[in-house]
Design an enzyme around this catalytic site. Sequence first.
Site, PDB file in Angstrom:
ATOM      1  N   CYS A  54       1.151  -1.140  -0.039  1.00 46.08           N
ATOM      2  CA  CYS A  54       0.041   0.160   0.102  1.00 46.08           C
ATOM      3  C   CYS A  54       0.549   0.784  -0.233  1.00 46.08           C
ATOM      4  CB  CYS A  54      -0.834   0.086   1.058  1.00 46.08           C
ATOM      5  SG  CYS A  54      -1.929   1.600   1.612  1.00 46.08           S
TER       6      CYS A  54
ATOM      7  N   HIS B 236      -9.504  -4.347   0.088  1.00 41.06           N
ATOM      8  CA  HIS B 236      -8.664  -3.343   0.141  1.00 41.06           C
ATOM      9  C   HIS B 236      -8.875  -1.930   0.460  1.00 41.06           C
ATOM     10  CE1 HIS B 236      -3.758  -1.844   0.673  1.00 41.06           C
ATOM     11  NE2 HIS B 236      -4.683  -0.685  -0.413  1.00 41.06           N
ATOM     12  N   GLU B 237      -9.516  -1.337  -1.047  1.00 41.89           N
ATOM     13  CA  GLU B 237      -9.603  -0.133  -0.577  1.00 41.89           C
ATOM     14  C   GLU B 237     -11.182   0.318  -0.119  1.00 41.89           C
ATOM     15  OE1 GLU B 237      -7.460   1.700  -2.259  1.00 41.89           O
ATOM     16  OE2 GLU B 237      -6.630   0.151  -3.724  1.00 41.89           O
TER      17      GLU B 237
ATOM     18  N   HIS C   8      -9.563   1.246   3.229  1.00 40.03           N
ATOM     19  CA  HIS C   8      -9.424   2.963   3.486  1.00 40.03           C
ATOM     20  C   HIS C   8     -10.090   3.523   4.503  1.00 40.03           C
ATOM     21  CE1 HIS C   8      -4.890   2.705   2.874  1.00 40.03           C
ATOM     22  NE2 HIS C   8      -5.098   2.215   1.076  1.00 40.03           N
TER      23      HIS C   8
HETATM   24 ZN   LIG Z   1      -3.948   0.842   0.717  1.00 40.82          ZN
END
Ligand SMILES: [Zn+2]
Length: 205
Positions: free
Chosen positions: A105, A148-149, A152
């Site tokens: 990342c 993953h996104e 965030h």
């Molecule tokens: Zn990331």
Amino acid sequence: MYTFVLPESSRLQEVSAEVSLEELQSQPLQEMIDQMFAIARGERGDTEKRVMVGLAAPQVGIQKRIIFVDTGVDIDRKNLGHLEVFINPILLKKSSAVVLGREGCFSVDPCLCGIVPRSEIVVVQALDRNGKSHTREFSGMTARIFQHEIDHLEGIRFPDRVGPDGVLHWVKEDEYPEYRKNWQQWKVLCSWSDWCAMKSGKSSV
Ligand SMILES: [Zn+2]
């Protein structure tokens, strides 16, 4: 132009706000989307280097529920598909089948990677940039990028998903081609306490 928030910033641990339909249709928000597209595409020139296959707005200091995902990338990131924007994305379904895969990342440390458990299949509901709602199913690498996104947007980064009993790796930029092949046997480990120190901004790593 937006720039990446420093990895030690506590802003990366905040929950981002939903985008209203009215805001989405405004010119400032549409321009913001164009600029984030440019940032994400800007990292995609050299496939021997790390390639950006996803981006979340909070990574560039925008605390809004907007993500960009390459919906056609393959597992080796050699063949790039195309980046799409997803507004207010939610995971309607996650398969109980979980797979382990490597992740990195831009908002952690360019050299930190890890083996992260993720659902193999996800169903994502989101708005497109015109405000139209779509529901789509994704699997494999693309399902991993979505998880993953969307993390965030909740202030969660991939080492948090690895956890204290998992595996974090240090990988130098020029080692990436080798890491793609040998990540399962990689010997250079980062400890959980090192990640916790980095996250709190107490480490100079
Ligand atoms: Zn990331």
